[in-house]
Design a protein around this motif. Sequence first.
Motif, PDB file in Angstrom:
ATOM      1  N   LEU A  39       0.898  -1.354  -0.054  1.00 48.90           N
ATOM      2  CA  LEU A  39      -0.112  -0.028  -0.013  1.00 48.90           C
ATOM      3  C   LEU A  39       0.970   1.431  -0.093  1.00 48.90           C
ATOM      4  O   LEU A  39       1.974   1.406   0.500  1.00 48.90           O
ATOM      5  N   LEU A  40       0.340   2.264  -0.657  1.00 46.22           N
ATOM      6  CA  LEU A  40       0.975   3.508  -0.419  1.00 46.22           C
ATOM      7  C   LEU A  40       0.102   4.571  -0.022  1.00 46.22           C
ATOM      8  O   LEU A  40      -0.860   5.003  -0.632  1.00 46.22           O
ATOM      9  N   LEU A  41       0.361   5.063   1.421  1.00 49.72           N
ATOM     10  CA  LEU A  41      -0.549   6.033   1.945  1.00 49.72           C
ATOM     11  C   LEU A  41      -0.135   7.495   1.580  1.00 49.72           C
ATOM     12  O   LEU A  41       0.924   7.896   2.027  1.00 49.72           O
ATOM     13  N   GLN A  58       3.858  10.572   2.563  1.00 53.79           N
ATOM     14  CA  GLN A  58       3.689   9.323   2.021  1.00 53.79           C
ATOM     15  C   GLN A  58       4.182   8.141   2.833  1.00 53.79           C
ATOM     16  O   GLN A  58       5.339   8.392   3.232  1.00 53.79           O
ATOM     17  N   VAL A  59       3.498   7.154   2.802  1.00 51.36           N
ATOM     18  CA  VAL A  59       4.082   6.019   3.442  1.00 51.36           C
ATOM     19  C   VAL A  59       3.882   4.616   2.614  1.00 51.36           C
ATOM     20  O   VAL A  59       2.816   4.405   2.338  1.00 51.36           O
ATOM     21  N   LEU A  60       5.069   3.998   2.509  1.00 52.91           N
ATOM     22  CA  LEU A  60       4.921   2.919   1.705  1.00 52.91           C
ATOM     23  C   LEU A  60       4.784   1.681   2.567  1.00 52.91           C
ATOM     24  O   LEU A  60       5.982   1.374   3.365  1.00 52.91           O
ATOM     25  N   ILE A  61       4.017   0.531   2.337  1.00 53.41           N
ATOM     26  CA  ILE A  61       3.824  -0.426   3.058  1.00 53.41           C
ATOM     27  C   ILE A  61       3.884  -1.710   2.309  1.00 53.41           C
ATOM     28  O   ILE A  61       3.155  -1.776   1.230  1.00 53.41           O
ATOM     29  N   LYS A  62       4.861  -2.619   2.683  1.00 50.76           N
ATOM     30  CA  LYS A  62       5.007  -3.926   2.019  1.00 50.76           C
ATOM     31  C   LYS A  62       5.154  -5.148   3.009  1.00 50.76           C
ATOM     32  O   LYS A  62       6.024  -4.730   4.065  1.00 50.76           O
ATOM     33  N   VAL A  73       7.419   9.306  -2.333  1.00 52.25           N
ATOM     34  CA  VAL A  73       7.964   7.657  -2.303  1.00 52.25           C
ATOM     35  C   VAL A  73       7.612   7.138  -3.482  1.00 52.25           C
ATOM     36  O   VAL A  73       6.291   7.091  -4.134  1.00 52.25           O
ATOM     37  N   ALA A  74       8.461   6.485  -4.215  1.00 47.88           N
ATOM     38  CA  ALA A  74       7.924   5.477  -5.397  1.00 47.88           C
ATOM     39  C   ALA A  74       6.875   4.274  -4.844  1.00 47.88           C
ATOM     40  O   ALA A  74       7.099   3.631  -3.913  1.00 47.88           O
ATOM     41  N   ALA A  75       5.848   4.239  -5.538  1.00 52.66           N
ATOM     42  CA  ALA A  75       4.821   3.431  -5.328  1.00 52.66           C
ATOM     43  C   ALA A  75       5.157   2.031  -5.751  1.00 52.66           C
ATOM     44  O   ALA A  75       4.866   1.030  -4.821  1.00 52.66           O
ATOM     45  N   ASP A  76       6.075   1.531  -6.414  1.00 55.41           N
ATOM     46  CA  ASP A  76       6.714   0.306  -7.003  1.00 55.41           C
ATOM     47  C   ASP A  76       5.506  -0.649  -7.013  1.00 55.41           C
ATOM     48  O   ASP A  76       5.285  -1.844  -6.546  1.00 55.41           O
ATOM     49  N   GLY A  77       4.493  -0.210  -7.763  1.00 55.90           N
ATOM     50  CA  GLY A  77       3.332  -1.215  -7.881  1.00 55.90           C
ATOM     51  C   GLY A  77       2.077  -1.271  -6.875  1.00 55.90           C
ATOM     52  O   GLY A  77       1.219  -1.901  -6.869  1.00 55.90           O
ATOM     53  N   ALA A  78       2.426  -0.512  -5.777  1.00 52.26           N
ATOM     54  CA  ALA A  78       1.445  -0.603  -4.534  1.00 52.26           C
ATOM     55  C   ALA A  78       0.224   0.220  -4.868  1.00 52.26           C
ATOM     56  O   ALA A  78       0.076   1.007  -5.853  1.00 52.26           O
ATOM     57  N   THR A  79      -0.822  -0.391  -4.133  1.00 51.49           N
ATOM     58  CA  THR A  79      -2.090   0.177  -4.085  1.00 51.49           C
ATOM     59  C   THR A  79      -2.052   1.585  -3.491  1.00 51.49           C
ATOM     60  O   THR A  79      -1.669   1.573  -2.343  1.00 51.49           O
ATOM     61  N   VAL A  80      -2.551   2.695  -4.136  1.00 48.88           N
ATOM     62  CA  VAL A  80      -2.417   4.111  -3.634  1.00 48.88           C
ATOM     63  C   VAL A  80      -3.620   4.338  -2.940  1.00 48.88           C
ATOM     64  O   VAL A  80      -4.701   4.033  -3.457  1.00 48.88           O
ATOM     65  N   ILE A  81      -3.561   4.629  -1.792  1.00 50.75           N
ATOM     66  CA  ILE A  81      -4.573   5.161  -0.778  1.00 50.75           C
ATOM     67  C   ILE A  81      -4.663   6.468  -0.614  1.00 50.75           C
ATOM     68  O   ILE A  81      -3.808   7.089  -0.119  1.00 50.75           O
ATOM     69  N   ASP A  82      -5.669   7.245  -1.097  1.00 51.07           N
ATOM     70  CA  ASP A  82      -5.456   8.778  -0.938  1.00 51.07           C
ATOM     71  C   ASP A  82      -6.007   9.283   0.479  1.00 51.07           C
ATOM     72  O   ASP A  82      -7.147   9.024   0.682  1.00 51.07           O
TER      73      ASP A  82
END
Length: 453
Positions: A39-41, A58-62, A73-82
Motif C-alpha cells: 500500500l502507498l498511503l 507518503q508511507v509505503l507498506i510492504k 515515495v515510489a509506489a513500486d506497484g503498490a495500491t495507492v490510498i488517498d
Amino acid sequence: MTPEPIFSPFPPRRFEPATLLLFLCLAVVPIGRLAAESLLLSGAIVHTASGETLSAGQVLIKDGTIAAVGGTVAADGATVIDLKGLHLYPGLIALNTVLGIEEIEAVRATQDTTEVGEYTPDVESWIAVNPDSELIPVARANGIAYFEPVPHGGIVSGQSGLMCVDGWTVEQRTVRKPLALHLFWPSMSLDTTPKSEARDKSKWKSIEEQAKDRRAQVKATEDFFDEAKHYAKAKEAASKNGAPALEIIPAWEAMLPYARGELPIMIHAGEVRAIKAAVAWASTNRYKIILAGGRDAWMVADLLASNSIPVVYEDTYTLPVRDTESYDVHFRAPEILRQAGVRVVFSIGSSSFEAPSIRNLPYSAAQAAAFGLPEIEALKGITLYAAQIAGVSDRLGSIEPGKEATMFAADGNILDIRANVKRLWIVGKEASLESRHTRLYEKYKARPKESKQ
C-alpha cells in the motif's frame, strides 16, 4: 515465604483432534499477515512520533512493514490510498489497563482481573483476555492498537503481556509475553479516624497497629523477592556444578527473569511515601522498575529521573488530595516530570471502573498538553514511549521504515476530542472500526418514524 497455590474452578477442556489442529493453525498465523498487501498511503499529514511531521507525506507498506516514509515515495506497484486532509498516526498503545479481562463491573461473571493469594507471580494476564470483548472494538475505533491487561489481587499479582486489538485468538493477539511483573506496593498511609467515629468499630486499628501491619507487609514483600533471588542462584549453581536439579516451583520459575534483572517490575504506587520506599528498595536491590499510577510522582521528579524510572501516569483527571494543592496539580504533573528528565506514558488506569474508558486515552495526554506539556511529548506518551517501556520500540510506536505498519488516519489532531478515526491498519491489514456503539447508532438511525394521524 512459600507462594500461595492457585486453584482453578474449571475442569480441563478436551478437544477433538480436528478442533485442536484448527486451534494450532490459528495460533501460528501472525496478526495481519493473512491479507497484508503493498500500500502507498498518500497525502496525509504524517505524525511520525520519532521525527519530523510531514505536511503531505507518503508511507509505503510492504508485507505488513513500513518500507519507506517521505514527502515523495515510489509506489513500486503498490495500491495507492488517498488520505488527503487526514492525519496519519502510529497506533496508540494503552498500558496499565484491564481491557479484555473485564467487561461489566457489576457482573461478576465478566470479570477475570483478580487471582486468589497475596503472591501469585505465575499468573499470566494475557491468557485471560477475552477476544470477543465488546470493549476492545470500541477502543480500536479511537486509534488504540495495543494494550496491556494488568492482573490484580494481592501484592505480587502476576505478569502482564502486550496484546493487539485484532485477531481471532489470544495467541494471535499476543505481541509480547511477559512484559512486566506487577507489584502493588503496600499502602504507607495511616487512618487517623477515632474509634468513636469509625463505621465498623470491630475493624478499627490504632495508628501503632496500622504502622506495625504496614511494616509486616513491606518485610514480607522484601522476603518474597529475596527468596526468589536465592532460588535463581541455586538453579544457576546446580546447572554449572552438575548438582541434582531443583524441584520446579512455578511461582519461583516465573520470578527468574525479574530476580535476574532481565525484565522490569511495574510497581503500582501513588502516594509520595510509597513511591520513595519503592524506589529505595529497587535501588538497593538493583531491580529494573516502572512506576505505575504515580499520583505524587511530581513531588519526587528528581529522584525518579536520577534512577531512570519511567512513569505510567494515570492520575491526569484525579482530584487534588491535599487542601494545599491547586486545582490543576495533576494536569501539570507530566510537564514537571518531563522537565526533570522523566519519561511519561499516559494511562486511563487499571481499576475496574476504567475498563470502558480506555478509548479516552488520547484526551488524558491532551489535558497535560493543555497545561504545559509539549504536544509532541504528549503524543509520544501514548505511542513511542509506551512502546519503549513495553520493550517493543523496535517494532511499534512510530512511523519509521522497518517497523510494523500499524497506524490510523483521523480527520483531525488525535489530541482534539473532535477528531474521528477514519481508517486503521494493523501490520498492513486494514481493521474494522465497527463496534457496539456504531451498530447501535445504525440500528436506531434506521428506526421507522411514527406516522402522524
